[in-house]
Design a protein around this motif. Sequence first.
Motif, PDB file in Angstrom:
ATOM      1  N   LEU A  26      38.504  35.400  35.269  1.00  0.00           N
ATOM      2  CA  LEU A  26      39.310  36.196  34.348  1.00  0.00           C
ATOM      3  C   LEU A  26      39.028  37.669  34.634  1.00  0.00           C
ATOM      4  N   ASN A  27      39.964  38.323  35.277  1.00  0.00           N
ATOM      5  CA  ASN A  27      39.795  39.729  35.639  1.00  0.00           C
ATOM      6  C   ASN A  27      40.297  40.615  34.507  1.00  0.00           C
ATOM      7  N   ILE A  28      39.395  41.375  33.918  1.00  0.00           N
ATOM      8  CA  ILE A  28      39.720  42.234  32.774  1.00  0.00           C
ATOM      9  C   ILE A  28      39.688  43.692  33.224  1.00  0.00           C
ATOM     10  N   LEU A  29      40.786  44.395  32.998  1.00  0.00           N
ATOM     11  CA  LEU A  29      40.833  45.834  33.259  1.00  0.00           C
ATOM     12  C   LEU A  29      40.531  46.562  31.962  1.00  0.00           C
ATOM     13  N   ASP A  82      49.520  48.197  39.194  1.00  0.00           N
ATOM     14  CA  ASP A  82      49.281  46.787  39.485  1.00  0.00           C
ATOM     15  C   ASP A  82      50.507  45.943  39.130  1.00  0.00           C
ATOM     16  N   ILE A  83      51.137  46.272  38.006  1.00  0.00           N
ATOM     17  CA  ILE A  83      52.328  45.538  37.579  1.00  0.00           C
ATOM     18  C   ILE A  83      53.490  45.783  38.547  1.00  0.00           C
ATOM     19  N   TYR A  88      49.276  41.783  40.277  1.00  0.00           N
ATOM     20  CA  TYR A  88      48.638  41.217  39.076  1.00  0.00           C
ATOM     21  C   TYR A  88      47.177  40.861  39.350  1.00  0.00           C
ATOM     22  N   LEU A  89      46.454  41.869  39.805  1.00  0.00           N
ATOM     23  CA  LEU A  89      45.025  41.686  40.038  1.00  0.00           C
ATOM     24  C   LEU A  89      44.271  41.500  38.728  1.00  0.00           C
ATOM     25  N   VAL A 292      49.225  33.717  35.667  1.00  0.00           N
ATOM     26  CA  VAL A 292      48.197  32.843  35.097  1.00  0.00           C
ATOM     27  C   VAL A 292      48.075  33.071  33.590  1.00  0.00           C
ATOM     28  N   LYS A 293      49.182  33.371  32.950  1.00  0.00           N
ATOM     29  CA  LYS A 293      49.115  33.741  31.537  1.00  0.00           C
ATOM     30  C   LYS A 293      48.578  32.613  30.653  1.00  0.00           C
TER      31      LYS A 293
END
Length: 385
Positions: A26-29, A82-83, A88-89, A292-293
């Motif tokens: 789970l990559n969190i910005l 990114d969007i 969608y990193l 991956v929502k």
Amino acid sequence: MDSAALALVVAETAAKEVPDVTDFVLNILCDTNAEPFFAGDDTSADELYRGVAMRNAHLESDTGAYISVSTTADFYTAAKNDILSGSYLYDLYAASASDSLARLMADGSLLDVSNSDYIDTDAGYYDKKTMKSLSLYGGMYLISSSAADARWWSTATVYDTAFVNRDEVVLLALDGGFTVGEMLACGDLLYARDDVYPLFFGMGGYFARTAADGCKFISLSDFGDAVDKVSQIPENNLAETDAFALHTLYEVRGNERYGILPLPKADEYDEYGGYIDLEKAVMLAIPKGSPVKDKTEYLVDVMASFSDEYVRPYFEAPFADREMYDIITDAANTDLSVLLGYGDLGSLVADCMRDGTRLTLEYYNRKALYEKAFDIIAKRLCLEE
């Protein structure tokens, strides 16, 4: 969360074909405000940050997923690039609501989680009141939960115990009698221009909300009445000591010298009002186009439920006046004018507090601006469907 509670969460989601998140990262910005609530630090002297680290470890152990946190000082640019690239990193955003996330919401770039299979906003570990207040046409795009509860950035009236009798003001507030008049009888409020809008909210004011059928605005009459109530606060100090000031709960957490009170009422028969500082408040959001929502939504819900055990208690524990803390967070309020900031409503209220001759004209100017902005946002949301 104990094993029985976890089993309940698992049981409730079992029928929804829980996604396989084994070895999923789970990559969190995060922006810099949000990082401590998601990266955690098990060596920190602050138990809150150690709680976050324990929460992450428990989530990884139970789900098989991993958490990776990236932090940037220019959050909006990083997220938007990114969007637009389609990469969608980042699966999840954690950032200041009005400073960082509001622009993405207005762009139509965030996922509506109001009908999520996994995010149950009725669960006790979500702050549904704030999420609803910041919804657009029924859609909820910003998430306030035990992982990062917007109410932790509620504005409190802070008093210096060296100058104010704690027992006296606490009893006054608990009895519902903490009014502007009573406050000024104890000592003056030291406030800046930016504090006027929180006080306006505390005395029952707001400006813009949306519902499924369109925009909702406070009436000119009610707006004027709320401005008049704020005008009770004098421009110049009348007492020798500025015993009171305004700060967020997050800012005064753990400082034993200061006590907390709700925002003052105009009248003792009013209900206590509140204000969430969305420029500082950390909330969550999911990019709308994320491939991956489903996995992200599921892990957000698990994270929120675990945070009720590992994060919330460590945040709340340092507050000696726990009853007062509950009053402040229960009264917490906000609306879309605070989130979006169009037309600088805060300055309008501050100016009209001193000189109300332009109130009607400026009110309708701001109302027209918001109506146009909401219309543009609605079209963006529809285009993205």
